[in-house]
Write a protein that holds these residues in place. Structure first.
Motif, PDB file in Angstrom:
ATOM      1  N   ASP A 119       0.823  -1.218   0.000  1.00 27.69           N
ATOM      2  CA  ASP A 119       0.000   0.000   0.000  1.00 27.69           C
ATOM      3  C   ASP A 119       0.853   1.264   0.000  1.00 27.69           C
ATOM      4  O   ASP A 119       0.561   2.235   0.701  1.00 27.69           O
ATOM      5  CB  ASP A 119      -0.948   0.011   1.206  1.00 27.69           C
ATOM      6  N   GLY A 120       1.940   1.245  -0.761  1.00 26.35           N
ATOM      7  CA  GLY A 120       2.806   2.409  -0.865  1.00 26.35           C
ATOM      8  C   GLY A 120       3.772   2.574   0.293  1.00 26.35           C
ATOM      9  O   GLY A 120       4.590   3.479   0.286  1.00 26.35           O
ATOM     10  N   GLN A 121       3.686   1.744   1.314  1.00 23.82           N
ATOM     11  CA  GLN A 121       4.574   1.800   2.488  1.00 23.82           C
ATOM     12  C   GLN A 121       5.712   0.800   2.309  1.00 23.82           C
ATOM     13  O   GLN A 121       5.464  -0.371   2.034  1.00 23.82           O
ATOM     14  CB  GLN A 121       3.787   1.453   3.755  1.00 23.82           C
ATOM     15  N   ILE A 122       6.935   1.265   2.471  1.00 23.19           N
ATOM     16  CA  ILE A 122       8.091   0.383   2.381  1.00 23.19           C
ATOM     17  C   ILE A 122       8.331  -0.223   3.755  1.00 23.19           C
ATOM     18  O   ILE A 122       8.486   0.506   4.739  1.00 23.19           O
ATOM     19  CB  ILE A 122       9.346   1.140   1.907  1.00 23.19           C
ATOM     20  N   LYS A 123       8.342  -1.554   3.817  1.00 23.63           N
ATOM     21  CA  LYS A 123       8.580  -2.265   5.077  1.00 23.63           C
ATOM     22  C   LYS A 123       9.890  -3.030   4.957  1.00 23.63           C
ATOM     23  O   LYS A 123      10.105  -3.742   3.980  1.00 23.63           O
ATOM     24  CB  LYS A 123       7.433  -3.219   5.382  1.00 23.63           C
ATOM     25  N   VAL A 124      10.737  -2.862   5.958  1.00 24.20           N
ATOM     26  CA  VAL A 124      12.053  -3.481   5.947  1.00 24.20           C
ATOM     27  C   VAL A 124      12.224  -4.300   7.223  1.00 24.20           C
ATOM     28  O   VAL A 124      11.976  -3.804   8.321  1.00 24.20           O
ATOM     29  CB  VAL A 124      13.176  -2.420   5.868  1.00 24.20           C
ATOM     30  N   SER A 125      12.630  -5.542   7.073  1.00 30.11           N
ATOM     31  CA  SER A 125      12.961  -6.403   8.206  1.00 30.11           C
ATOM     32  C   SER A 125      14.438  -6.752   8.105  1.00 30.11           C
ATOM     33  O   SER A 125      14.913  -7.124   7.036  1.00 30.11           O
ATOM     34  CB  SER A 125      12.141  -7.692   8.172  1.00 30.11           C
ATOM     35  N   VAL A 126      15.144  -6.603   9.219  1.00 29.18           N
ATOM     36  CA  VAL A 126      16.573  -6.919   9.247  1.00 29.18           C
ATOM     37  C   VAL A 126      16.879  -7.834  10.430  1.00 29.18           C
ATOM     38  O   VAL A 126      16.207  -7.774  11.459  1.00 29.18           O
ATOM     39  CB  VAL A 126      17.456  -5.650   9.322  1.00 29.18           C
ATOM     40  N   THR A 127      17.896  -8.660  10.272  1.00 27.23           N
ATOM     41  CA  THR A 127      18.281  -9.579  11.340  1.00 27.23           C
ATOM     42  C   THR A 127      19.135  -8.887  12.396  1.00 27.23           C
ATOM     43  O   THR A 127      19.291  -9.419  13.494  1.00 27.23           O
ATOM     44  CB  THR A 127      19.054 -10.780  10.772  1.00 27.23           C
ATOM     45  N   ALA A 128      19.654  -7.725  12.094  1.00 30.02           N
ATOM     46  CA  ALA A 128      20.541  -7.005  13.016  1.00 30.02           C
ATOM     47  C   ALA A 128      19.768  -6.516  14.246  1.00 30.02           C
ATOM     48  O   ALA A 128      18.617  -6.107  14.138  1.00 30.02           O
ATOM     49  CB  ALA A 128      21.183  -5.818  12.311  1.00 30.02           C
ATOM     50  N   PRO A 129      20.417  -6.532  15.405  1.00 33.68           N
ATOM     51  CA  PRO A 129      19.762  -6.030  16.622  1.00 33.68           C
ATOM     52  C   PRO A 129      19.770  -4.502  16.653  1.00 33.68           C
ATOM     53  O   PRO A 129      20.653  -3.871  16.061  1.00 33.68           O
ATOM     54  CB  PRO A 129      20.631  -6.598  17.746  1.00 33.68           C
ATOM     55  N   PRO A 130      18.804  -3.901  17.346  1.00 35.32           N
ATOM     56  CA  PRO A 130      18.736  -2.435  17.399  1.00 35.32           C
ATOM     57  C   PRO A 130      19.671  -1.851  18.464  1.00 35.32           C
ATOM     58  O   PRO A 130      19.233  -1.191  19.403  1.00 35.32           O
ATOM     59  CB  PRO A 130      17.272  -2.179  17.735  1.00 35.32           C
ATOM     60  N   GLU A 131      20.941  -2.108  18.333  1.00 35.33           N
ATOM     61  CA  GLU A 131      21.905  -1.583  19.295  1.00 35.33           C
ATOM     62  C   GLU A 131      23.118  -1.030  18.562  1.00 35.33           C
ATOM     63  O   GLU A 131      23.576  -1.601  17.579  1.00 35.33           O
ATOM     64  CB  GLU A 131      22.329  -2.663  20.291  1.00 35.33           C
ATOM     65  N   ASN A 132      23.599   0.101  19.040  1.00 40.29           N
ATOM     66  CA  ASN A 132      24.785   0.756  18.464  1.00 40.29           C
ATOM     67  C   ASN A 132      24.642   1.045  16.972  1.00 40.29           C
ATOM     68  O   ASN A 132      25.629   1.023  16.237  1.00 40.29           O
ATOM     69  CB  ASN A 132      26.045  -0.077  18.714  1.00 40.29           C
ATOM     70  N   GLY A 133      23.440   1.275  16.480  1.00 38.70           N
ATOM     71  CA  GLY A 133      23.223   1.624  15.079  1.00 38.70           C
ATOM     72  C   GLY A 133      23.335   0.470  14.099  1.00 38.70           C
ATOM     73  O   GLY A 133      23.332   0.685  12.886  1.00 38.70           O
ATOM     74  N   LYS A 134      23.432  -0.760  14.598  1.00 35.68           N
ATOM     75  CA  LYS A 134      23.589  -1.914  13.710  1.00 35.68           C
ATOM     76  C   LYS A 134      22.369  -2.098  12.805  1.00 35.68           C
ATOM     77  O   LYS A 134      22.504  -2.357  11.610  1.00 35.68           O
ATOM     78  CB  LYS A 134      23.827  -3.189  14.514  1.00 35.68           C
ATOM     79  N   ALA A 135      21.170  -1.983  13.363  1.00 33.04           N
ATOM     80  CA  ALA A 135      19.952  -2.157  12.562  1.00 33.04           C
ATOM     81  C   ALA A 135      19.817  -1.022  11.549  1.00 33.04           C
ATOM     82  O   ALA A 135      19.434  -1.255  10.399  1.00 33.04           O
ATOM     83  CB  ALA A 135      18.719  -2.233  13.461  1.00 33.04           C
ATOM     84  N   ASN A 136      20.142   0.202  11.953  1.00 31.39           N
ATOM     85  CA  ASN A 136      20.054   1.333  11.024  1.00 31.39           C
ATOM     86  C   ASN A 136      20.998   1.141   9.846  1.00 31.39           C
ATOM     87  O   ASN A 136      20.635   1.409   8.696  1.00 31.39           O
ATOM     88  CB  ASN A 136      20.386   2.649  11.738  1.00 31.39           C
ATOM     89  N   ARG A 137      22.191   0.659  10.101  1.00 35.00           N
ATOM     90  CA  ARG A 137      23.160   0.414   9.028  1.00 35.00           C
ATOM     91  C   ARG A 137      22.672  -0.700   8.100  1.00 35.00           C
ATOM     92  O   ARG A 137      22.794  -0.602   6.879  1.00 35.00           O
ATOM     93  CB  ARG A 137      24.531   0.061   9.631  1.00 35.00           C
ATOM     94  N   ALA A 138      22.090  -1.747   8.688  1.00 29.81           N
ATOM     95  CA  ALA A 138      21.563  -2.849   7.877  1.00 29.81           C
ATOM     96  C   ALA A 138      20.419  -2.369   6.988  1.00 29.81           C
ATOM     97  O   ALA A 138      20.314  -2.757   5.825  1.00 29.81           O
ATOM     98  CB  ALA A 138      21.103  -3.988   8.771  1.00 29.81           C
ATOM     99  N   VAL A 139      19.562  -1.507   7.527  1.00 29.87           N
ATOM    100  CA  VAL A 139      18.455  -0.950   6.741  1.00 29.87           C
ATOM    101  C   VAL A 139      19.001  -0.095   5.605  1.00 29.87           C
ATOM    102  O   VAL A 139      18.532  -0.179   4.467  1.00 29.87           O
ATOM    103  CB  VAL A 139      17.502  -0.120   7.644  1.00 29.87           C
ATOM    104  N   GLN A 140      20.013   0.713   5.898  1.00 27.25           N
ATOM    105  CA  GLN A 140      20.627   1.565   4.877  1.00 27.25           C
ATOM    106  C   GLN A 140      21.189   0.722   3.731  1.00 27.25           C
ATOM    107  O   GLN A 140      20.991   1.045   2.559  1.00 27.25           O
ATOM    108  CB  GLN A 140      21.727   2.406   5.512  1.00 27.25           C
ATOM    109  N   LEU A 141      21.856  -0.371   4.066  1.00 27.75           N
ATOM    110  CA  LEU A 141      22.443  -1.235   3.039  1.00 27.75           C
ATOM    111  C   LEU A 141      21.364  -1.915   2.191  1.00 27.75           C
ATOM    112  O   LEU A 141      21.493  -2.005   0.965  1.00 27.75           O
ATOM    113  CB  LEU A 141      23.348  -2.286   3.686  1.00 27.75           C
TER     114      LEU A 141
END
Length: 91
Positions: free
Chosen positions: A39-61
């Motif tokens: 529905d026009g919404q981008i959904k991203v699932s990553v295996t990285a944990p949300p600590e020290n920016g790891k999940a944000n970096r995985a989402v960026q990649l």
């Protein structure tokens, strides 16, 4: 051991325009990495944990791979510690 090559990623290259802003709904610590558009919404699932920016970096990649751009051209503008994130594309 190298990470397995991701399959079935959506082609979002048409959205990669200078100054574009992407609103994402992110799920960290998922069973596998994936990107979907519902529905026009981008959904991203990553295996990285949300600590020290790891999940944000995985989402960026992952987003960069879907857009067909370099990860360094994507900047996290909002949502460093939230599930809803805004990334901007500046080539």
């Amino acid at each position: 051991m190298a990470k397995p090559k991701l399959r079935d990623l959506p082609d979002l290259s048409a959205m990669a325009q200078a100054g574009a802003v992407f609103k994402l709904k992110v799920t960290p610590k998922a069973a596998r990495d994936r990107v979907s558009v519902e529905d026009g919404q981008i959904k991203v699932s990553v295996t990285a944990p949300p600590e020290n920016g790891k999940a944000n970096r995985a989402v960026q990649l992952l987003l960069a791979e879907c857009l067909g751009v370099a990860p360094s051209t994507l900047t996290l503008k909002q949502g460093q510690a939230a599930r809803i994130k805004l990334f901007s594309y500046d080539p």
